[in-house]
Write an enzyme that holds these catalytic residues in place. Structure first.
Site, PDB file in Angstrom:
ATOM      1  N   LYS A  81       8.794  -4.285-118.758  1.00  0.00           N
ATOM      2  CA  LYS A  81       9.305  -2.968-118.389  1.00  0.00           C
ATOM      3  C   LYS A  81      10.748  -2.852-118.886  1.00  0.00           C
ATOM      4  CE  LYS A  81       5.977  -2.664-114.670  1.00  0.00           C
ATOM      5  NZ  LYS A  81       5.276  -3.939-115.003  1.00  0.00           N
ATOM      6  N   HIS A 107       9.659  -2.986-110.979  1.00  0.00           N
ATOM      7  CA  HIS A 107      10.274  -1.710-111.349  1.00  0.00           C
ATOM      8  C   HIS A 107      11.729  -1.599-110.905  1.00  0.00           C
ATOM      9  CE1 HIS A 107       6.507   0.120-112.783  1.00  0.00           C
ATOM     10  NE2 HIS A 107       5.950  -0.636-111.857  1.00  0.00           N
ATOM     11  N   SER A 163       5.605   1.606-107.544  1.00  0.00           N
ATOM     12  CA  SER A 163       5.341   2.019-108.916  1.00  0.00           C
ATOM     13  C   SER A 163       4.802   3.430-109.052  1.00  0.00           C
ATOM     14  CB  SER A 163       4.364   1.044-109.574  1.00  0.00           C
ATOM     15  OG  SER A 163       3.146   0.977-108.839  1.00  0.00           O
TER      16      SER A 163
END
Length: 392
Positions: free
Chosen positions: A238, A206, A178
């Protein structure tokens, strides 16, 4: 006495240049936002596909709120597991090609839940040194022996596995890191897990939505199935732009988590409307490949621009593009300068990253335009990067 102790902690944090302050967002999450009453261009969210304010997802949320109310009102095992929760779990499992999925309220709770359910004293957990804090904390709190191997140095991991006498071993890693934006060598990690009879767990917060076919994530990107990677965790806040997290795996794994995962059992279920909005986001994500294509075009545009300007990017091919500076003071100075020029890029400092590795964490969204990236590059070109590196 107690207040003096609190003030002492805060003073120490300020003296170290590590004091953190929140910005107040007065607009929906987007590339252009209103922060502290001022309009700015933002390059610091994890809204990779631009879905956090998608009108179809917002409409789905509103319809579900009208039907199911605002809150779930109970934990999942009491009366909080609603139809939208169940449908989202089934659709995620189908999308990922895994037998089952279990929803958690956050990625932090998912990682804690997995390790608290599976690991105990006498076991051993092995993690990449730069894993997300939630994975690291989960390992520490599991009661198992906890070891961190050097970042992406799997020979170091293998030596640790060889030396371990633990009855049960678990290897956990981020798929995309990240704060660095680089990727783990998942195929080799899977091979090490097989060779040393270890459980393999991936945090793909991610990578999910960004990598792989239709955004299926890092495991799909590397061709790893259930047998090679039995535990897959990813978040919904996300790429999908909503909130929450999930763990995907076998029937037996999910049932074990339902029975033994304390962070699942002893918390209120997420609002049903969030699950319904996520179902809409999942459909958009899987169908609209242009979002990933456009996203990576902006990443490449930024990389080329930085090379021309001599800006020191870290090695990353993902939407996370950190600019390494090193010095806390210089990193904060550049971040504040960008903010004065109307651009928000977060300064990342210890303890989030190791000492002397403070950096600007530039992140991209499918909503960013070619012109907006050029605007960022134009402002970055005003900064004397050679002097910053000398100072660091």
């Amino acid at each position: 006495m107690v207040e003096d102790y609190f003030q002492g902690l805060l003073s120490e944090r300020q003296e170290q240049g590590l004091y953190r302050q929140r910005m107040v967002l007065d607009s929906p999450q987007d590339t252009r936002v209103t922060v502290n009453g001022r309009q700015c261009l933002a390059f610091c969210s994890n809204d990779y596909l631009g879905l956090a304010n998608h009108p179809d997802a917002v409409a789905a949320f509103k319809r579900a709120a009208n039907q199911y109310g605002m809150g779930s009102g109970a934990s999942n095992l009491i009366l909080g597991h609603s139809r939208p929760h169940h449908q989202l779990e089934e659709e995620l499992a189908d999308f990922l090609g895994r037998p089952r999925v279990l929803l958690f309220s956050t990625g932090y709770m998912a990682n804690l839940g997995v390790m608290s359910a599976l690991m105990k004293q006498g076991d051993a957990v092995f993690q990449d040194r730069l894993n997300h804090a939630s994975l690291l904390d989960a390992g520490r709190l599991s009661g198992a022996s906890f070891q961190r191997f050097k970042h992406r140095e799997l020979d170091d991991l293998e030596q640790r596995l060889k030396s371990s006498r633990a009855s049960k071993k678990l290897i956990a890693t981020d798929g995309v890191f990240s704060m660095d934006g680089d990727q783990q060598d998942l195929p080799r990690l899977a091979q090490l897990a097989r060779n040393y009879q270890a459980i393999f767990m991936l945090d793909d917060a991610h990578g999910f939505g960004v990598l792989g076919e239709q955004g299926r994530g890092s495991a799909n990107h590397f061709g790893l199935g259930l047998e090679e990677l039995p535990i897959l965790m990813a978040t919904l806040g996300k790429s999908l732009g909503t909130f929450g997290a999930f763990v995907a795996g076998s029937e037996a794994l999910i049932e074990v988590l339902i029975q033994f995962s304390r962070s699942y059992i002893y918390t209120t279920a997420m609002p049903p409307a969030v699950s319904e909005a996520t179902r809409t986001s999942l459909r958009i994500m899987s169908k609209e490949q242009w979002r990933r294509d456009h996203l990576f075009e902006r990443v490449k545009q930024f990389q080329m621009g930085c090379r021309e300007l001599g800006i020191p990017l870290m090695p990353s091919d993902t939407p996370i593009q950190p600019i390494m500076i090193g010095s806390i003071e210089k990193t904060m100075e550049v971040s504040r300068y960008l903010e004065r020029r109307g651009i928000i890029v977060t300064a990342i400092r210890p303890p989030t990253v190791p000492r002397d590795s403070s950096r600007l964490r530039v992140t991209f969204s499918a909503s960013h335009s070619h012109e907006q990236v050029n605007q960022l590059l134009d402002v970055l070109s005003e900064i004397p990067w050679d002097q910053l590196q000398d100072a660091a």
